[in-house]
Design an enzyme around this catalytic site. Structure first.
Site, PDB file in Angstrom:
ATOM      1  N   HIS A   1      54.156  57.627  14.351  1.00  0.00           N
ATOM      2  CA  HIS A   1      55.186  58.329  15.245  1.00  0.00           C
ATOM      3  C   HIS A   1      54.653  59.346  16.233  1.00  0.00           C
ATOM      4  O   HIS A   1      53.871  60.129  15.759  1.00  0.00           O
ATOM      5  CB  HIS A   1      56.340  58.524  14.308  1.00  0.00           C
ATOM      6  CG  HIS A   1      56.026  59.757  13.400  1.00  0.00           C
ATOM      7  ND1 HIS A   1      56.465  60.984  13.718  1.00  0.00           N
ATOM      8  CD2 HIS A   1      55.540  59.797  12.066  1.00  0.00           C
ATOM      9  CE1 HIS A   1      56.308  61.755  12.841  1.00  0.00           C
ATOM     10  NE2 HIS A   1      55.622  61.107  11.520  1.00  0.00           N
TER      11      HIS A   1
ATOM     12  N   ASP B   1      51.663  66.206  12.244  1.00  0.00           N
ATOM     13  CA  ASP B   1      52.539  65.211  11.701  1.00  0.00           C
ATOM     14  C   ASP B   1      53.443  64.608  13.028  1.00  0.00           C
ATOM     15  O   ASP B   1      54.224  65.433  13.336  1.00  0.00           O
ATOM     16  CB  ASP B   1      53.168  65.819  10.749  1.00  0.00           C
ATOM     17  CG  ASP B   1      54.469  64.563  10.185  1.00  0.00           C
ATOM     18  OD1 ASP B   1      54.430  63.462  10.684  1.00  0.00           O
ATOM     19  OD2 ASP B   1      55.315  65.167   9.276  1.00  0.00           O
TER      20      ASP B   1
ATOM     21  N   GLU C   1      60.867  59.161  13.795  1.00  0.00           N
ATOM     22  CA  GLU C   1      60.488  58.932  12.429  1.00  0.00           C
ATOM     23  C   GLU C   1      61.088  59.863  11.586  1.00  0.00           C
ATOM     24  O   GLU C   1      61.485  59.970  10.446  1.00  0.00           O
ATOM     25  CB  GLU C   1      58.860  58.736  12.184  1.00  0.00           C
ATOM     26  CG  GLU C   1      58.353  58.409  10.865  1.00  0.00           C
ATOM     27  CD  GLU C   1      58.240  59.506   9.997  1.00  0.00           C
ATOM     28  OE1 GLU C   1      57.913  59.301   8.871  1.00  0.00           O
ATOM     29  OE2 GLU C   1      58.529  60.724  10.128  1.00  0.00           O
ATOM     30  N   GLU C   2      61.181  61.213  11.970  1.00  0.00           N
ATOM     31  CA  GLU C   2      61.381  62.312  11.180  1.00  0.00           C
ATOM     32  C   GLU C   2      62.908  62.532  11.018  1.00  0.00           C
ATOM     33  O   GLU C   2      63.468  63.205  10.067  1.00  0.00           O
ATOM     34  CB  GLU C   2      60.750  63.654  11.743  1.00  0.00           C
ATOM     35  CG  GLU C   2      59.603  63.868  12.395  1.00  0.00           C
ATOM     36  CD  GLU C   2      58.817  64.183  10.935  1.00  0.00           C
ATOM     37  OE1 GLU C   2      59.318  64.119   9.963  1.00  0.00           O
ATOM     38  OE2 GLU C   2      57.401  64.071  10.879  1.00  0.00           O
TER      39      GLU C   2
ATOM     40  N   ASP D   1      50.028  57.735   9.255  1.00  0.00           N
ATOM     41  CA  ASP D   1      50.749  58.910   9.044  1.00  0.00           C
ATOM     42  C   ASP D   1      49.966  59.856   8.266  1.00  0.00           C
ATOM     43  O   ASP D   1      48.864  59.579   7.777  1.00  0.00           O
ATOM     44  CB  ASP D   1      52.187  58.653   8.460  1.00  0.00           C
ATOM     45  CG  ASP D   1      53.166  59.525   8.786  1.00  0.00           C
ATOM     46  OD1 ASP D   1      52.874  60.811   9.085  1.00  0.00           O
ATOM     47  OD2 ASP D   1      54.338  59.160   8.885  1.00  0.00           O
TER      48      ASP D   1
ATOM     49  N   HIS E   1      54.994  70.029   7.855  1.00  0.00           N
ATOM     50  CA  HIS E   1      56.385  70.523   8.496  1.00  0.00           C
ATOM     51  C   HIS E   1      56.371  72.075   8.487  1.00  0.00           C
ATOM     52  O   HIS E   1      57.418  72.730   8.315  1.00  0.00           O
ATOM     53  CB  HIS E   1      57.607  70.190   7.393  1.00  0.00           C
ATOM     54  CG  HIS E   1      57.668  68.680   7.886  1.00  0.00           C
ATOM     55  ND1 HIS E   1      59.013  67.895   7.679  1.00  0.00           N
ATOM     56  CD2 HIS E   1      56.909  67.773   8.488  1.00  0.00           C
ATOM     57  CE1 HIS E   1      59.168  66.858   8.068  1.00  0.00           C
ATOM     58  NE2 HIS E   1      57.716  66.533   8.356  1.00  0.00           N
TER      59      HIS E   1
END
Lengths: 331, 365, 354
Positions: free
Chosen positions: A63, A164, A194-195, A217, A303
């Protein structure tokens, strides 16, 4: 590859607003693909190879989007209230810097804490963009921003926001460039949103209609002091996902990946992730079902604005993907 | 050709007839999974003008207005018919029934309310223990739904069965520039979409989806979008206005939307990040026709767009809501002007939209 | 009438955790093969059995679905020769200490789930139910041997063997939902002696306990006109007696709610009344918690009905059902299917005149 990674992680591309990243990727892959197009939601879908007798239609998905924030209110003194786009932890925000799509920059401040031992909620935070009133504020309700931080090169370890999943985007670009001979029709999907719920991969998978799906990922690690109990560690190779919070990988693909890694002498680890998921979980549910799995790149501090990966894991992930794609996939 | 389908420069009005229709829709009960009553009203209104009507396996009503051109742009507008409410799950002695909530009914709004039960709207009440019998300690805690029952009266045991739905018994009324009623979320959207179907332009195919089960996961819209395969979609809903004063006089920064500021255009909610091409198109239309509008505060909540935009290979989508206070409680409140401006915005948007809107790939303008 | 107990006991002796259904699927296929005209496996591991109807083409199609996957555990790590575990499907941590299990490593290893003594646990876990992440599996081997035979991601299934109890009761670890696979099998068996107009696709779905994977994908492939879903529901028992529970051995439970098509519900209920098959009614205010949740919203939408078998102690290794309820469910399904006319779908459309 470090240069490519730096270029990718330093782009702004919160979920739903990935066009800047997409333009960079298009330029990188254009000479190597047989065709590419952008679908209704903004996924970039590039095909390489034509299907030979022993081949399948294989979809890879990494992503493009990253977590970010979106302005909800500009107060009378020009402070910007905001909410999250994707899984932003309020504890990682105070003092952080953000950059809006329109170029405006700001720093995240906090209200006076209710008590010292209580974590901030997102509603107690605001962005100071240097404005003094609603009228001179360069941001309006609905504007989107990403965390702003340059990449840090620590040798084998790289640190940046949006590792990410730009690190997997880099791995897919590299795989696409190096893939020479494949029996498969391979669709390299650079997915959106995606998130916020795997939305891009949902429609991309419907459109591609693959026989096999592989997400690329990042995954979490258990190798930091008093961290999560998890077997995966940085630097021990790509992780082959057995399960995560929302899917069980197809056991046949897990076996195939393990055998491919062993045959090619690529270090690998087995991944059992208790929370979180990847594009593979929605690819699997597409149409009449798609056997799906995931090659993960271990990543620390997921994150946060400083996500860390090991460049050797990335290189090994590319080799593993090439090994899988260069041979027949027998399920 | 139906005279109603003549395009006109003026948007349809929100007058006595439209308000009467909203009254009928608001007073009807259509708890998620049991939308017949509203579906019947919509059907009566639109049968004369529709080119095609389909009832699908879940109970969605899919109404098509065909275009007068070849290969028209297919525009889906989706408005959910269902409302939050209750389901009777157990019968006890003496006309008492245990119930569960269907959708996000506000739990603090249950005690001491009248309800309508079943398709015949039998009267019932959700009582509460007399204040005289409540200890000060008890009063500090919320009243648990475990301790509440729907009381159909000592002789009312036969007026309800396990599985029946119930809704707050609130009759629609007007209050100056405002309207008060139950289920304005989303009968406002339903009433607006009915007008849009009646005044559809000829250069597009208008796919009006009156959906079921939005309040329990947008389930109707999943199959409606799959069946219709639109080129783009607009979810038409009602979203909360929390434009009330802050307790200590500080600026209210979390109003979501505000009454009187016009239709609320979504940039992002919990289920959808609107297609930027559609957001800028709608704001441009609003500015061109001098229609007031507001950007809904990005954040939580969701509409049918959340599933529609993920249908098949993806559907560019946006949501537009009529702001309404006190959604999911016995009595919602909205402004007629917001309703009128929402209808005007979407009417002009449908008149002005062309396939060129999708020519360039999704990106910010 | 087919004797279902031996078949069920065989299924209950096999693993077949979500995504790893192969052993149980093969056992079901073996029993279904003589009962159907065609048998195939979906791309994600569901079993599809077709029993052709006799109406002229294009024949309407019925999907008859029951999931075959089981809940269990998975190895998430290793420490000093002990295994750490996570769940597959939903398991209450409090039933785990002392369970006998099979660890499916490079070969099957017997093991037991152990709870370390309080002084080896974090202070907040002492004297309380111990969270799964602090429980361990002991397979009795040395750390070296464990390292060779087991790796992260290996499955752990409950080793409890099935047995009968007086009063037509059967006990086993995955009666949720193999009891329903049993009911489908009873139905297919009864249909051998009946003629039906409709095509029947009997489907044992994969991964219901995790993602409804089979239930989202098989109907997309098969495109049935409607679906009957068979699953288990909670039986009344110790500590479980409220309105969400149903009498064990008191008959089929007919589901009602947003996942259910009212016309189909009415047709099944009326037939149960006519045949005097005992039944109970379960009001499902939102999510049926069954494959119907997924099937209903597949493609353009599929009318669904849910029939449930009451079961005690769900998601433990000692689930308990009444065999009578399994036979009744299978019988009701067969009678319903045999009576389906080619124009049935036109008769259960929505109530408004069109």
């Amino acid at each position: 590859m470090k240069e490519l990674i730096k270029k990718l992680v330093e782009c702004i591309g919160p979920s739903g607003f990935e066009h800047i990243v997409r333009d960079v990727i298009k330029d990188e892959i254009a000479p190597f693909v047989d065709e590419m197009h952008v679908d209704a939601l903004g996924n970039l879908i590039a095909r390489k190879g034509t299907r030979k007798e022993s081949g399948l239609r294989v979809m890879l998905s990494a992503h493009m989007d990253e977590i970010g924030i979106i302005a909800t209110h500009i107060d009378e003194n020009g402070f910007v209230r905001f909410t999250t786009v994707g899984g932003v932890f309020p504890r990682n925000c105070p003092g952080g810097r953000v950059r809006f799509m329109n170029g405006a920059q700001g720093v995240i401040g906090t209200e006076r804490a209710e008590s010292a031992d209580k974590a901030y909620t997102i509603e107690q935070l605001f962005i100071d963009v240097g404005a003094s009133s609603r009228t001179d504020c360069p941001v309006k309700v609905g504007d989107v921003a990403a965390f702003d931080r340059p990449m840090l090169d620590l040798g084998n370890r790289l640190v940046a926001k949006a590792m990410d999943d730009r690190i997997s985007v880099a791995a897919q670009i590299e795989t696409l460039r190096r893939l020479k001979d494949t029996p498969h029709e391979v669709y390299f999907v650079f997915s959106v949103q995606e998130e916020v719920g795997l939305r891009g991969a949902t429609t991309a998978a419907y459109g591609v209609d693959p026989d096999v799906g592989i997400a690329v990922d990042i995954t979490m690690t258990g190798d930091t002091p008093r961290g999560t109990k998890m077997e995966v560690a940085l630097g021990k190779g790509p992780a082959i996902k057995v399960r995560d919070g929302r899917m069980l990988s197809d056991p046949r693909l897990v076996k195939l990946m393990v055998e491919a890694a062993e045959k090619a002498g690529i270090p690998y680890q087995m991944e059992v992730l208790e929370g979180g998921t990847t594009d593979a979980s929605v690819i699997q549910l597409t149409r009449a079902g798609v056997p799906s799995g995931c090659v993960s790149i271990p990543c620390r501090y997921v994150h946060s604005p400083s996500e860390m990966v090991d460049i050797r894991d990335v290189e090994h992930a590319v080799r593993l993907l090439l090994e899988i794609l260069s041979n027949p996939i027998l399920l | 050709m139906n005279p109603n389908s003549q395009p006109s420069a003026r948007p349809p009005a929100v007058g006595a007839r439209q308000i009467a229709l909203l009254e009928k829709l608001s007073n009807a009960c259509a708890v998620s999974g049991d939308e017949s009553e509203v579906r019947r009203i919509v059907l009566d209104e639109l049968k004369p003008v529709a080119d095609e009507i389909k009832h699908d396996a879940l109970g969605n009503l899919l109404v098509i207005r065909k275009a007068h051109v070849e290969q028209p742009l297919k525009v889906m507008i989706v408005a959910h018919m269902d409302e939050v409410g209750f389901m009777i799950v157990d019968k006890e002695e003496g006309g008492l029934f245990r119930f569960e909530l269907v959708g996000g009914v506000s739990k603090s709004h249950l005690a001491g309310k009248a309800v309508w039960v079943g398709e015949k709207h039998h009267n019932g009440v959700i009582g509460a223990k007399a204040i005289h019998l409540v200890s000060p300690e008890e009063q500090k805690n919320p009243i648990s739904i475990e301790n509440l029952r729907i009381d159909m009266g000592p002789g009312g045991a036969d007026n309800a069965r396990v599985g029946d739905r119930a809704a707050f018994a609130t009759s629609f009324r007007r209050a100056g520039p405002s309207l008060i009623g139950k289920a304005l979320d989303n009968r406002l959207g339903v009433a607006t979409l009915i007008e849009l179907v009646k005044h559809a332009p000829g250069h597009i195919e208008l796919q009006a989806a009156f959906t079921v089960q939005e309040e329990i996961g947008a389930r109707g819209a999943i199959v409606a979008a799959y069946a219709l395969q639109p080129d783009l979609a607009i979810a038409l809903d009602s979203t909360p206005a929390y434009d009330l004063p802050d307790w200590d006089g500080q600026e209210n920064t979390r109003y979501n939307t505000r009454l009187g500021f016009g239709p609320a255009i979504y940039v992002a909610d919990a289920g959808t990040i609107s297609d930027p091409r559609l957001v800028s198109f709608l704001t441009a239309v609003a500015e061109k026709y001098r229609i007031p509008y507001q950007i809904r505060q990005p954040g939580g909540g969701g509409t049918d767009a959340g599933v529609v935009h993920r249908s098949r290979g993806g559907v560019p989508s946006v949501s537009v809501s009529i702001p309404g206070r006190y959604a999911h409680t016995p009595a919602g409140l909205c402004r007629i002007s917001d309703w009128r401006h929402t209808l005007a915005l979407l009417y002009h948007a449908l008149q002005d939209i062309t396939p060129s809107i999708l020519e360039s790939e999704r990106r910010m303008p | 009438m087919m004797e279902i107990t031996p078949f069920l006991k065989k299924l209950l002796s096999l693993p077949g955790l979500s995504a790893y259904e192969t052993p149980v699927r093969e056992a079901i296929a073996e029993t279904w093969r003589p009962l159907v005209d065609e048998l195939e496996v979906s791309r994600v591991g569901s079993l599809h059995g077709l029993r052709r109807g006799v109406a002229p083409e294009p024949r309407p199609r019925l999907l008859l679905a029951a999931h075959m996957d089981a809940v269990g555990l998975m190895v998430s790590g290793m420490i000093d020769g002990f295994l750490r575990i996570t769940e597959v499907g939903g398991v209450d941590d409090r039933i785990l200490p002392g369970q006998l299990v099979t660890v499916h490593g490079r070969r099957d290893l017997p093991g037991v789930i152990v709870q370390p003594p309080d002084f080896l646990l974090p202070p907040d876990q002492r004297g309380k139910p111990v969270r799964r992440e602090f429980l361990l599996v002991d397979v009795g081997l040395t750390p070296d041997e464990v390292g060779k035979l087991v790796r992260t991601g290996d499955l752990v299934s409950f080793a409890q063997q099935p047995f009968e109890l007086p009063g037509d009761a059967l006990v086993g670890h995955s009666l949720d939902n193999r009891a329903s696979v049993g009911a489908l099998t009873v139905c297919l068996d009864e249909l051998q002696h009946m003629s039906c107009d409709w095509d029947v696709w009997a489907v044992a779905t994969a991964q219901e306990e995790e993602t409804f994977l089979g239930a989202y994908t098989s109907p997309f492939d098969l495109r049935p006109d409607m679906a009957l879903v068979v699953d288990v529901t909670h039986a009344k028992g110790p500590g479980s007696n409220d309105y969400r529970t149903f009498g064990l051995g008191k008959g089929v439970v007919l589901g009602w709610g947003a996942n259910i098509h009212p016309g189909l519900y009415k047709a099944v209920k009326e037939l149960a009344e006519r045949l005097e098959v005992p039944f109970q009614i379960e009001a499902m205010s939102r999510h049926s918690g069954t494959d119907a949740y997924a099937i209903q919203v597949t493609a353009e939408g599929i009318p669904c009905m849910v029939l449930s078998i009451p079961l005690r102690y769900m998601h433990t290794p000692v689930e308990l059902v009444s065999l009578k309820d399994i036979y009744r469910t299978g019988h009701l399904l067969a009678e319903f299917i045999a009576r389906l006319k080619p124009d049935f779908m036109q008769k259960i459309t929505w109530e408004e005149p069109s």
